[in-house]
Design a protein around this motif. Structure first.
Motif, mmCIF file in Angstrom:
data_model
loop_
_atom_site.group_PDB
_atom_site.id
_atom_site.type_symbol
_atom_site.label_atom_id
_atom_site.label_comp_id
_atom_site.label_asym_id
_atom_site.label_seq_id
_atom_site.Cartn_x
_atom_site.Cartn_y
_atom_site.Cartn_z
ATOM 1 N N ASN A 1 0.829 -1.196 0.000
ATOM 2 C CA ASN A 1 0.000 0.000 0.000
ATOM 3 C C ASN A 1 0.865 1.248 0.000
ATOM 4 N N ILE A 2 0.231 2.392 -0.244
ATOM 5 C CA ILE A 2 0.973 3.649 -0.362
ATOM 6 C C ILE A 2 1.615 4.039 0.968
ATOM 7 N N GLY A 3 0.868 3.843 2.055
ATOM 8 C CA GLY A 3 1.417 4.158 3.373
ATOM 9 C C GLY A 3 2.669 3.359 3.669
ATOM 10 N N GLY A 4 2.645 2.094 3.288
ATOM 11 C CA GLY A 4 3.812 1.238 3.504
ATOM 12 C C GLY A 4 5.021 1.687 2.703
ATOM 13 N N ILE A 5 4.767 2.185 1.499
ATOM 14 C CA ILE A 5 5.859 2.688 0.658
ATOM 15 C C ILE A 5 6.496 3.916 1.309
#
Length: 208
Positions: free
Chosen positions: A1-5
């Motif tokens: 997910n974007i948050g993880g990136i």
């Protein structure tokens, strides 16, 4: 997910913003499993930002939601995170209690990455409590699981490379066969043209 990136990039403010937005969506859709995970993620960001009170708030929120779904793997992860956070605040007794609970659930669910993290955190907690024997033993267990996970990932990578190699060979073989077929087709076209030219020449002679 974007948050993880964003999290992996060290961009904690953007990671937090994304996770908070995602949590709103999961709350509206009453997706409890995802809410448990995103609360853990939010807690981790706050932990990395040094905001331990907010980190604990979100880890405990994950546990509270988890009561209705009974996901022991996620709950174990929450306990491990809580233990690590309490260690940072100097509350070593609570840190030891939650880290031990997290380790028990990690072992019960055979979640190697959680087991590894729990042993690493327990080593730090034991060392802070002057339990150097326990710190050494937990550090050894951490290294054992860390090596095991590294070897597993290495084996996966080797398998992927072998599969890619075999696929490339098949692709190259297919291309070679196609190229050979194209050559044969070209020869056939040349033969047809030559035969046609011979026929035309014969007809021309006959007409003369």
């Amino acid at each position: 997910n974007i948050g993880g990136i964003y999290l992996k990039q060290g961009n904690y403010s953007e990671a937090l913003k994304n996770y908070l937005d995602v949590r709103k969506i999961y709350t509206e859709s009453d997706n409890k499993n995802s809410l448990c995970m995103v609360n853990n993620d939010i807690g981790i960001v706050y932990y990395l930002l040094g905001n331990y009170s907010e980190a604990l708030k979100n880890f405990f929120a994950s546990i509270e939601i988890n009561k209705s779904i009974g996901d022991r793997e996620i709950r174990g992860k929450s306990y491990i995170n809580i233990g690590a956070t309490y260690e940072k605040t100097g509350n070593l007794n609570e840190a030891l209690k939650y880290e031990t609970k997290g380790l028990s659930l990690a072992i019960a669910t055979a979640t190697k990455n959680n087991i590894k993290e729990a042993y690493r955190n327990l080593s730090v907690i034991d060392s802070a409590m002057n339990n150097f024997k326990g710190a050494y033993e937990n550090q050894q267990l951490y290294m054992q699981y860390n090596d095991s996970l590294f070897n597993t990932e290495k084996d996966k990578k080797i398998t992927q490379l072998q599969m890619q190699y075999e696929f490339d060979k098949i692709q190259d073989s297919t291309k070679a066969v196609q190229a050979q077929m194209d050559i044969v087709s070209l020869h056939k076209i040349d033969d047809i043209k030559n035969n046609r030219n011979i026929i035309y020449a014969a007809l021309a002679v006959a007409l003369c």
